[in-house]
Write an enzyme that holds these catalytic residues in place. Structure first.
Site, short mmCIF file in Angstrom:
data_model
loop_
_atom_site.label_atom_id
_atom_site.label_comp_id
_atom_site.label_asym_id
_atom_site.label_seq_id
_atom_site.Cartn_x
_atom_site.Cartn_y
_atom_site.Cartn_z
N GLY A 10 -57.93 -28.38 -27.31
CA GLY A 10 -56.99 -28.18 -28.39
C GLY A 10 -55.59 -27.76 -28.05
CB VAL A 11 -53.92 -26.97 -24.81
CG1 VAL A 11 -55.00 -25.77 -24.60
CG2 VAL A 11 -54.19 -28.01 -23.89
CE LYS A 13 -57.02 -32.83 -22.80
NZ LYS A 13 -57.39 -31.67 -23.58
CE LYS A 35 -60.03 -38.36 -24.34
NZ LYS A 35 -59.13 -37.09 -24.61
CD GLU A 107 -55.51 -37.25 -24.24
OE1 GLU A 107 -56.02 -36.46 -24.98
OE2 GLU A 107 -55.07 -38.20 -24.37
N GLY A 168 -47.96 -27.27 -25.12
CA GLY A 168 -48.20 -28.46 -26.16
C GLY A 168 -47.83 -27.98 -27.50
CD GLU A 199 -46.57 -24.04 -35.36
OE1 GLU A 199 -47.85 -23.60 -34.92
OE2 GLU A 199 -45.87 -23.35 -36.29
N GLY A 200 -47.27 -28.83 -34.78
CA GLY A 200 -47.25 -29.96 -36.08
C GLY A 200 -46.64 -31.26 -35.76
#
Length: 238
Positions: A10-11, A13, A35, A107, A168, A199-200
C-alpha cells in the site's frame, strides 16, 4: 530493466510504476510491465496491471501467477494449490520482454524479501538474476526511514544497486515527520530522491495523471521533479 519494490504494502508501487510507464510511453518508448505474482485478486478480476494500463495507456503487460488470497505469493500458492513462482521463470519472462521493448518495469508484491516460493526466493533474486536496478517506493511519514534503510541495506548486501527512492503518496497536508523525511529518506536509502507523487493520484484521468507524473518524477524518468528545490520547500515549512 527496473525493479519496482516497496517498503511494504500500500505504499504506491503500482501508481509509481504507471507514472514511469506513462512518461516513457509519451516519449515514444516501447514499455512492458511484468507483475510476477498478483495476490488477492480472483480470476476475471482486474489486478495491478489493469490499473497500470488505465493510468498509463497501452503498454505490454504480463502476469505470471495469480492467487486469490491476499497473502504473500508463497503463502497464497500454498493455500491455493497453484504452483509457486521461481525466480528463474520470472527472470526469463523479463528477459523475453526486454528483447522487444525499450523499458521493462518489474513490479513486486509487497517488499523486497516477500517470498515467492518455499525455498525463500523472491523479488530480490529476480533482480539479481537480471542485473536490474532497484527503485524503492516509500511512505512519507513515521516509520518510513527504518523500512527504507532496511530495504536498501538488504539490496546492497545481495549485490543489487538501488537507483533511488520515490515517495509514493505525498499528503495534501504533510505533517512534521513527512516534511523532515524529505531530507532523511535519501540518506536512509543511500540513493537519491527521484520523485514525490501526490496522494490520490491513482484516481485521476489519464491526461491529468501524466501531467502529475511529469511534475512528480525526476528527469531520470523524463519528468521535471527537482529534488533539491522540493527539499528546500519542505525544510522551510518545518
Amino acid at each position: 530493466m527496473l525493479v519496482v519494490t516497496g517498503t511494504g504494502t500500500g505504499v504506491g508501487k503500482t501508481v509509481v510504476t504507471a507514472a514511469i510507464a506513462a512518461l516513457a510511453r509519451q516519449a515514444g518508448r516501447r514499455v512492458a510491465v511484468l507483475k510476477p505474482a498478483q495476490t488477492g485478486v480472483s480470476p476475471g478480476q482486474e489486478g495491478d496491471l489493469a490499473e497500470v494500463v488505465r493510468l498509463a495507456g497501452e503498454v505490454t503487460t504480463s502476469e505470471l501467477r495469480r492467487y486469490p488470497d491476499p497473502l504473500s505469493p508463497e503463502a497464497a500458492a500454498r493455500r491455493s494449490g497453484i504452483p509457486a513462482l521461481g525466480p528463474a521463470e520470472a527472470a526469463a519472462a523479463a528477459a523475453d520482454l526486454d528483447r522487444t521493448h525499450d523499458l521493462v518495469l518489474i513490479e513486486g508484491a509487497g517488499g523486497l524479501l516477500v517470498r515467492f516460493s518455499e525455498d525463500g526466493t523472491g523479488l530480490a533474486d529476480v533482480a539479481w538474476a537480471l542485473g536490474a536496478l532497484v527503485l524503492v517506493v516509500a511512505e512519507a511519514g513515521l516509520g518510513t526511514l527504518n523500512a527504507t534503510a532496511l530495504t536498501a541495506e538488504v539490496a546492497t548486501a545481495r549485490g543489487l544497486h538501488v537507483a533511488g527512492v520515490v515517495i509514493g503518496s505525498w499528503p495534501t497536508r504533510p505533517g512534521l515527520a513527512a516534511l523532515s523525511n524529505v531530507t532523511d529518506l535519501p540518506v536512509a536509502a543511500g540513493a537519491p530522491l527521484l520523485g514525490v507523487l501526490p496522494e490520490g493520484m491513482g484516481t485521476l484521468d489519464r491526461g491529468r495523471f501524466r501531467e502529475e507524473a511529469r511534475r512528480g518524477l525526476s528527469p531520470w524518468f523524463g519528468g521535471e521533479f527537482d529534488a533539491e528545490r522540493f527539499e528546500k520547500e519542505a525544510s522551510s515549512a518545518l
